[in-house]
Design an enzyme around this catalytic site. Structure first.
Site, PDB file in Angstrom:
ATOM      1  N   MET A  10       0.825  -1.197   0.000  1.00  0.00           N
ATOM      2  CA  MET A  10       0.000   0.000   0.000  1.00  0.00           C
ATOM      3  C   MET A  10       0.869   1.261   0.000  1.00  0.00           C
ATOM      4  O   MET A  10       1.861   1.346   0.719  1.00  0.00           O
ATOM      5  CB  MET A  10      -0.885  -0.018   1.254  1.00  0.00           C
ATOM      6  CG  MET A  10      -1.669   1.248   1.513  1.00  0.00           C
ATOM      7  SD  MET A  10      -2.787   1.070   2.934  1.00  0.00           S
ATOM      8  CE  MET A  10      -1.654   0.778   4.269  1.00  0.00           C
ATOM      9  N   SER A  49       3.911  -6.497   2.187  1.00  0.00           N
ATOM     10  CA  SER A  49       2.724  -6.024   2.876  1.00  0.00           C
ATOM     11  C   SER A  49       1.480  -6.593   2.191  1.00  0.00           C
ATOM     12  O   SER A  49       1.403  -7.805   2.002  1.00  0.00           O
ATOM     13  CB  SER A  49       2.720  -4.497   2.929  1.00  0.00           C
ATOM     14  OG  SER A  49       1.811  -4.023   3.898  1.00  0.00           O
ATOM     15  N   GLN A  50       0.514  -5.776   1.766  1.00  0.00           N
ATOM     16  CA  GLN A  50      -0.713  -6.325   1.192  1.00  0.00           C
ATOM     17  C   GLN A  50      -0.451  -7.124  -0.082  1.00  0.00           C
ATOM     18  O   GLN A  50      -1.252  -7.991  -0.450  1.00  0.00           O
ATOM     19  CB  GLN A  50      -1.745  -5.226   0.930  1.00  0.00           C
ATOM     20  CG  GLN A  50      -1.375  -4.233  -0.145  1.00  0.00           C
ATOM     21  CD  GLN A  50      -2.418  -3.125  -0.297  1.00  0.00           C
ATOM     22  OE1 GLN A  50      -3.185  -2.818   0.638  1.00  0.00           O
ATOM     23  NE2 GLN A  50      -2.478  -2.501  -1.457  1.00  0.00           N
ATOM     24  N   ASP A  78       6.743  -3.978  14.306  1.00  0.00           N
ATOM     25  CA  ASP A  78       5.835  -3.410  13.306  1.00  0.00           C
ATOM     26  C   ASP A  78       4.878  -2.402  13.936  1.00  0.00           C
ATOM     27  O   ASP A  78       4.169  -2.721  14.896  1.00  0.00           O
ATOM     28  CB  ASP A  78       5.049  -4.529  12.633  1.00  0.00           C
ATOM     29  CG  ASP A  78       4.562  -4.144  11.249  1.00  0.00           C
ATOM     30  OD1 ASP A  78       4.028  -3.033  11.097  1.00  0.00           O
ATOM     31  OD2 ASP A  78       4.720  -4.953  10.314  1.00  0.00           O
ATOM     32  N   HIS A  87       7.872  -2.153  10.041  1.00  0.00           N
ATOM     33  CA  HIS A  87       7.242  -2.701   8.845  1.00  0.00           C
ATOM     34  C   HIS A  87       8.114  -2.518   7.593  1.00  0.00           C
ATOM     35  O   HIS A  87       8.488  -1.394   7.240  1.00  0.00           O
ATOM     36  CB  HIS A  87       5.882  -2.033   8.633  1.00  0.00           C
ATOM     37  CG  HIS A  87       5.022  -2.724   7.621  1.00  0.00           C
ATOM     38  ND1 HIS A  87       4.614  -4.029   7.753  1.00  0.00           N
ATOM     39  CD2 HIS A  87       4.490  -2.285   6.451  1.00  0.00           C
ATOM     40  CE1 HIS A  87       3.868  -4.362   6.721  1.00  0.00           C
ATOM     41  NE2 HIS A  87       3.771  -3.329   5.911  1.00  0.00           N
TER      42      HIS A  87
END
Length: 303
Positions: free
Chosen positions: A38, A112-113, A230, A286
């Site tokens: 993202m 991530s996503q 994170d 993250h």
């Protein structure tokens, strides 16, 4: 008969060429497909562009495809917020199927996503075959909170938080906000199962799609990376396929403690027993890791 003989005569040169040695267009390496997270894009020189360059330096001759979702970098970034995830997955499946260099199989790495999106590709689109999936901070059981939204557009992050708080499972929000499609509210489990357009489907929350189960188990390895510090993903356990226990929002459970695993709705228990699941962690925030950590921990799965 004359027409048949003529057809065979014309086809002969093609048959002779086809029966010869097939060129190795990938130089003996396994191609790598990347899907960004993202607020990022396929070609950001500080993120995905850097990863692509590093891979090409570490494995000479490797073909690295960093996925662009849209016609340009701006569209790619915006689509990470606003384009229906199922549409994105379909677009990627089509792109991979048409790429000649991937037809013998490829490895995939999602950030991530991008991690859960590539898992959807593995479950829905087995051709060309994905060999190893590496999920770097992916949210496989979704998220319940967005403490720090990455990217350069803070106003977009504010809008996303407002929309999620207002009604993540409304038709409008589900259809037009990517993050709502993997929003997982443990206090409203029934709403999540009924209205989640993406995550509830690929996690077999409504019905068990045996094709999803079979396809995921074709992976040679499914590697999950958790970032121990994170501040973006909540809860962080989702990066190892764990999550909050249903009915409350404090206590978490591991993948192995979950109904998903105990009922083996995705085949993850079978994969675990076959030593196909790999759980890695690093001390960073993250998506924060060093080249040395990457080389030592992830590169061996890609050679």
């Amino acid at each position: 008969m004359a027409a048949v003989l003529l057809a065979l005569t014309l086809a002969a040169p093609v048959l002779l060429v086809a029966s010869g040695p097939v060129p190795d267009i990938n130089n003996g390496t396994v191609p790598l497909v990347l899907w960004h997270g993202m607020g990022d894009s396929c070609c950001n020189p500080l993120s995905m562009g850097s990863i692509k360059k590093m891979m090409e330096e570490e494995i000479p001759g490797i073909y690295v495809l960093s996925l662009m979702i849209g016609k340009n970098v701006v569209e790619d970034t915006e689509n990470g917020f606003f384009l229906d995830v199922n549409t994105q997955v379909s677009m990627v499946c089509s792109q991979l199927a048409q790429d000649a260099r991937l037809q013998g199989g490829y490895n995939a790495m999602g950030f991530s996503q991008g991690g859960q999106f590539l898992r959807a590709v593995a479950q829905r689109c087995p051709s060309p075959p994905m060999r190893t999936l590496i999920s770097v901070g992916g949210q496989h059981q979704g998220v319940y909170g967005l403490p720090r939204c990455p990217g350069e557009s803070s106003h977009i992050c504010d809008m996303i938080r407002e929309a999620l708080n207002r009604g993540a499972y409304s038709d409008l929000v589900q259809k037009h906000l990517v993050q709502a499609q993997y929003w997982h509210d443990p206090l409203n489990d029934d709403l999540y199962k009924q209205h989640s357009l993406f995550l509830a489907d690929i996690n077999q929350e409504r019905v068990v799609n045996e094709t999803y189960r079979k396809n995921l188990q074709q992976l040679q390895k499914f590697v999950m990376v958790k970032f121990l510090q994170d501040t973006v993903v909540d809860p962080v356990d989702t990066e190892w396929f764990g999550f909050l226990k249903a009915g409350q929002a404090k206590e978490t459970e591991t993948l192995q403690e979950s109904a998903l695993y105990r009922e083996d709705r995705l085949g993850l228990a079978a994969m675990d027993k076959a030593h196909k699941l790999v759980f890695l962690s690093t001390d960073g925030d993250h998506l924060q890791f060093s080249r040395e950590w990457f080389t030592a921990n992830l590169l061996p799965f890609l050679r």
